[in-house]
Motif scaffolding. Structure first.
Motif, mmCIF file in Angstrom:
data_model
loop_
_atom_site.group_PDB
_atom_site.id
_atom_site.type_symbol
_atom_site.label_atom_id
_atom_site.label_comp_id
_atom_site.label_asym_id
_atom_site.label_seq_id
_atom_site.Cartn_x
_atom_site.Cartn_y
_atom_site.Cartn_z
ATOM 1 N N PRO A 1 33.227 36.097 42.670
ATOM 2 C CA PRO A 1 32.232 35.107 42.232
ATOM 3 C C PRO A 1 32.262 34.867 40.729
ATOM 4 C CG PRO A 1 31.248 36.683 43.757
ATOM 5 C CD PRO A 1 32.596 37.217 43.384
ATOM 6 N N LEU A 2 32.505 35.904 39.939
ATOM 7 C CA LEU A 2 32.587 35.725 38.493
ATOM 8 C C LEU A 2 33.776 34.846 38.115
ATOM 9 C CD1 LEU A 2 31.817 39.387 37.333
ATOM 10 C CD2 LEU A 2 30.243 37.452 37.427
ATOM 11 N N ALA A 3 34.899 35.043 38.810
ATOM 12 C CA ALA A 3 36.065 34.197 38.546
ATOM 13 C C ALA A 3 35.803 32.760 38.977
ATOM 14 C CB ALA A 3 37.290 34.754 39.277
ATOM 15 N N ALA A 4 35.128 32.579 40.111
ATOM 16 C CA ALA A 4 34.832 31.235 40.592
ATOM 17 C C ALA A 4 33.911 30.478 39.645
ATOM 18 C CB ALA A 4 34.212 31.301 41.990
ATOM 19 N N LEU A 5 33.052 31.200 38.949
ATOM 20 C CA LEU A 5 32.141 30.577 37.993
ATOM 21 C C LEU A 5 32.783 30.364 36.626
ATOM 22 C CD1 LEU A 5 28.837 32.495 38.881
ATOM 23 C CD2 LEU A 5 29.413 30.119 39.445
ATOM 24 N N GLY A 6 34.020 30.804 36.461
ATOM 25 C CA GLY A 6 34.732 30.584 35.206
ATOM 26 C C GLY A 6 34.531 31.654 34.165
ATOM 27 N N PHE A 7 33.997 32.819 34.568
ATOM 28 C CA PHE A 7 33.735 33.894 33.618
ATOM 29 C C PHE A 7 34.909 34.866 33.481
ATOM 30 C CE2 PHE A 7 29.157 33.159 34.995
ATOM 31 C CZ PHE A 7 28.880 32.361 33.887
ATOM 32 N N VAL A 8 35.950 34.716 34.302
ATOM 33 C CA VAL A 8 37.089 35.632 34.281
ATOM 34 C C VAL A 8 38.345 34.835 33.951
ATOM 35 C CG1 VAL A 8 38.455 37.299 35.581
ATOM 36 C CG2 VAL A 8 35.988 37.126 35.987
ATOM 37 N N ALA A 9 38.906 35.053 32.778
ATOM 38 C CA ALA A 9 40.146 34.393 32.384
ATOM 39 C C ALA A 9 41.315 34.968 33.177
ATOM 40 C CB ALA A 9 40.380 34.571 30.878
ATOM 41 N N PRO A 10 42.429 34.220 33.290
ATOM 42 C CA PRO A 10 43.583 34.744 34.049
ATOM 43 C C PRO A 10 44.071 36.103 33.565
ATOM 44 C CG PRO A 10 43.857 32.397 33.664
ATOM 45 C CD PRO A 10 42.637 32.816 32.885
ATOM 46 N N TRP A 11 44.125 36.310 32.238
ATOM 47 C CA TRP A 11 44.591 37.613 31.741
ATOM 48 C C TRP A 11 43.617 38.725 32.102
ATOM 49 C CZ3 TRP A 11 41.461 40.309 28.413
ATOM 50 C CH2 TRP A 11 40.470 39.586 27.746
ATOM 51 N N LEU A 12 42.314 38.412 32.131
ATOM 52 C CA LEU A 12 41.332 39.414 32.519
ATOM 53 C C LEU A 12 41.424 39.717 34.012
ATOM 54 C CD1 LEU A 12 39.009 41.189 31.585
ATOM 55 C CD2 LEU A 12 37.442 39.275 31.976
ATOM 56 N N ALA A 13 41.751 38.705 34.815
ATOM 57 C CA ALA A 13 41.950 38.934 36.251
ATOM 58 C C ALA A 13 43.123 39.872 36.484
ATOM 59 C CB ALA A 13 42.168 37.606 36.966
ATOM 60 N N ALA A 14 44.200 39.726 35.683
ATOM 61 C CA ALA A 14 45.353 40.617 35.806
ATOM 62 C C ALA A 14 44.980 42.053 35.441
ATOM 63 C CB ALA A 14 46.488 40.121 34.917
ATOM 64 N N ILE A 15 44.192 42.213 34.380
ATOM 65 C CA ILE A 15 43.739 43.554 34.001
ATOM 66 C C ILE A 15 42.858 44.153 35.092
ATOM 67 C CG2 ILE A 15 42.295 44.816 32.360
ATOM 68 C CD1 ILE A 15 43.299 43.018 30.176
ATOM 69 N N SER A 16 42.002 43.322 35.684
ATOM 70 C CA SER A 16 41.143 43.784 36.778
ATOM 71 C C SER A 16 41.976 44.293 37.948
ATOM 72 C CB SER A 16 40.221 42.646 37.236
ATOM 73 O OG SER A 16 39.519 42.997 38.401
ATOM 74 N N MET A 17 43.064 43.574 38.258
ATOM 75 C CA MET A 17 43.951 43.994 39.337
ATOM 76 C C MET A 17 44.577 45.350 39.028
ATOM 77 S SD MET A 17 47.521 42.302 40.540
ATOM 78 C CE MET A 17 48.283 43.092 39.110
ATOM 79 N N LEU A 18 45.023 45.538 37.785
ATOM 80 C CA LEU A 18 45.627 46.814 37.407
ATOM 81 C C LEU A 18 44.615 47.949 37.465
ATOM 82 C CD1 LEU A 18 48.013 48.447 36.248
ATOM 83 C CD2 LEU A 18 47.151 47.893 33.976
ATOM 84 N N LEU A 19 43.408 47.707 36.963
ATOM 85 C CA LEU A 19 42.400 48.760 36.941
ATOM 86 C C LEU A 19 42.044 49.219 38.350
ATOM 87 C CD1 LEU A 19 39.992 47.515 34.112
ATOM 88 C CD2 LEU A 19 41.677 49.358 34.002
ATOM 89 N N SER A 20 41.918 48.265 39.284
ATOM 90 C CA SER A 20 41.591 48.642 40.657
ATOM 91 C C SER A 20 42.721 49.457 41.279
ATOM 92 C CB SER A 20 41.297 47.400 41.492
ATOM 93 O OG SER A 20 42.418 46.533 41.541
ATOM 94 N N SER A 21 43.975 49.111 40.960
ATOM 95 C CA SER A 21 45.113 49.868 41.483
ATOM 96 C C SER A 21 45.151 51.279 40.896
ATOM 97 C CB SER A 21 46.423 49.130 41.173
ATOM 98 O OG SER A 21 46.432 47.850 41.760
ATOM 99 N N LEU A 22 44.894 51.397 39.596
ATOM 100 C CA LEU A 22 44.880 52.714 38.964
ATOM 101 C C LEU A 22 43.728 53.566 39.491
ATOM 102 C CD1 LEU A 22 45.738 51.841 35.243
ATOM 103 C CD2 LEU A 22 47.244 52.788 37.010
ATOM 104 N N ALA A 23 42.597 52.932 39.802
ATOM 105 C CA ALA A 23 41.462 53.672 40.357
ATOM 106 C C ALA A 23 41.813 54.254 41.720
ATOM 107 C CB ALA A 23 40.241 52.754 40.465
ATOM 108 N N VAL A 24 42.535 53.477 42.531
ATOM 109 C CA VAL A 24 42.979 53.975 43.833
ATOM 110 C C VAL A 24 43.918 55.166 43.658
ATOM 111 C CG1 VAL A 24 44.470 53.386 45.788
ATOM 112 C CG2 VAL A 24 42.638 51.836 45.109
ATOM 113 N N ALA A 25 44.877 55.040 42.732
ATOM 114 C CA ALA A 25 45.804 56.141 42.492
ATOM 115 C C ALA A 25 45.077 57.388 41.992
ATOM 116 C CB ALA A 25 46.872 55.711 41.489
ATOM 117 N N ALA A 26 44.081 57.203 41.118
ATOM 118 C CA ALA A 26 43.330 58.337 40.578
ATOM 119 C C ALA A 26 42.517 59.030 41.666
ATOM 120 C CB ALA A 26 42.416 57.865 39.448
ATOM 121 N N ASN A 27 41.925 58.253 42.575
ATOM 122 C CA ASN A 27 41.140 58.853 43.652
ATOM 123 C C ASN A 27 42.030 59.666 44.597
ATOM 124 O OD1 ASN A 27 38.568 59.201 44.982
ATOM 125 N ND2 ASN A 27 39.337 57.853 46.596
#
Length: 321
Positions: A272-298
């Motif tokens: 929803p934040l991306a749909a409202l224009g609050f998430v830039a493409p580069w921030l979306a890429a960082i979000s993708m990486l962080l979620s992947s690293l969180a899975v690996a850490a868990n």
């Protein structure tokens, strides 16, 4: 590094698997190198402001024009070579009449790269070369972790039980990922069309952000990383009893569900934040990486928990952590 680490090359790995691992590592390294250079050349664009003095603004625009062309040249090998498995995977899956996680990735790269190339040629509009290279680098990092996890499989009865568990859970995870990708793709195009009607200057950035976030990298890693942690635990703690194996499978299932559902929740929060224009493409890429690293850490937390407790008491240790 210890022999049962998922980052060490397993013994008995076939030549084709070794070559695949080396190629993925080379693509990931080149993507990271390209990303760092492109982000450096994109920096002048972040400094631009219409409130600057006319002479300074004209000089900065000249610098941005040159930097954009350099960024384009650096982005081309990232798109063609580093992202080559994405193009092959998306094309083969579409020819089969299906949708895989490569499809939204390919669409995201196309939607960001080609308009940026045209904007560079015409010297008009926004460019997203930093977002493209960042997306590819982060994506390949997540996939390299997943590949290492899948290749870190030992031999023996206990490891076979873990692999049987993986096959059963992976089928359910893939079904969830399929419907997630379909819904996210539809959302990206619908929201992009709505922005194009009301604010066309922001439509491309919003659609690219949603396409980047539609890549279920963390979901794809949810089961393999947990299973890899279980295999590593078995390699570190042999011999084990049948009861220990059953409890380890239960703990692995718990961590797999945590990884999977937390990944879905993260996407539902960010979409929803991306749909409202609050998430830039580069921030979306960082979000993708962080979620992947969180899975690996868990999943790594599961492995560490097994090494801290005596035999016969595996499941409570995971529950306490």
């Amino acid at each position: 590094m210890r022999a049962f680490s998922i980052f060490s090359t397993p013994q008995g790995l076939s030549d084709s698997d070794r070559q695949k691992r080396r190629h993925m590592l080379a693509r990931m390294g080149l993507a990271w190198l390209g990303m760092m250079q492109v982000m450096m050349f994109a920096f002048p664009g972040y400094l631009r402001s219409d409130s600057m003095a006319p002479d300074n603004l004209a000089l900065l625009d000249q610098a941005i024009f040159i930097m954009n062309w350099i960024s384009l040249v650096l982005t081309v090998p990232v798109v063609l070579y580093c992202a080559w498995p994405v193009w092959g995977g998306a094309l083969s899956r579409l020819m089969q009449g299906g949708v895989s996680m490569d499809v939204p990735v390919a669409l995201g790269i196309v939607a960001a790269f080609f308009p940026s190339a045209y904007a560079t040629w015409s010297n008009e509009g926004e460019v997203y070369f930093d977002s493209v290279t960042m997306f590819v680098a982060f994506l390949l990092t997540a996939r390299y972790l997943e590949l290492c996890a899948r290749q870190a499989v030992g031999v023996g009865k206990a490891h076979l039980v873990i692999e049987q568990f993986r096959l059963a859970v992976t089928r359910r995870a893939n079904q969830l990922a399929f419907w997630f990708v379909v819904i996210q793709l539809a959302l990206a195009f619908i929201v992009g069309a709505a922005w194009y009607v009301y604010a066309p200057e922001h439509a491309l950035a919003v659609m690219v952000s949603l396409l980047v976030m539609s890549c279920p990298c963390a979901m794809a890693m949810a089961v393999p990383t947990a299973v890899a942690a279980a295999h590593a635990s078995l390699s570190a703690r042999v011999p084990v009893s049948d009861l220990d194996i059953v409890r380890l499978v239960q703990a692995t299932g718990r961590v797999s569900r945590q990884n999977l559902y937390a990944s879905v929740a993260w996407h539902l929060l960010m979409a929803p934040l991306a749909a409202l224009g609050f998430v830039a493409p580069w921030l979306a890429a960082i979000s993708m990486l962080l979620s992947s690293l969180a899975v690996a850490a868990n999943s790594w937390r599961l492995y560490r928990a097994q090494l801290r407790v005596p035999y016969g008491d595996w499941l409570p240790a995971v529950a306490r952590s």
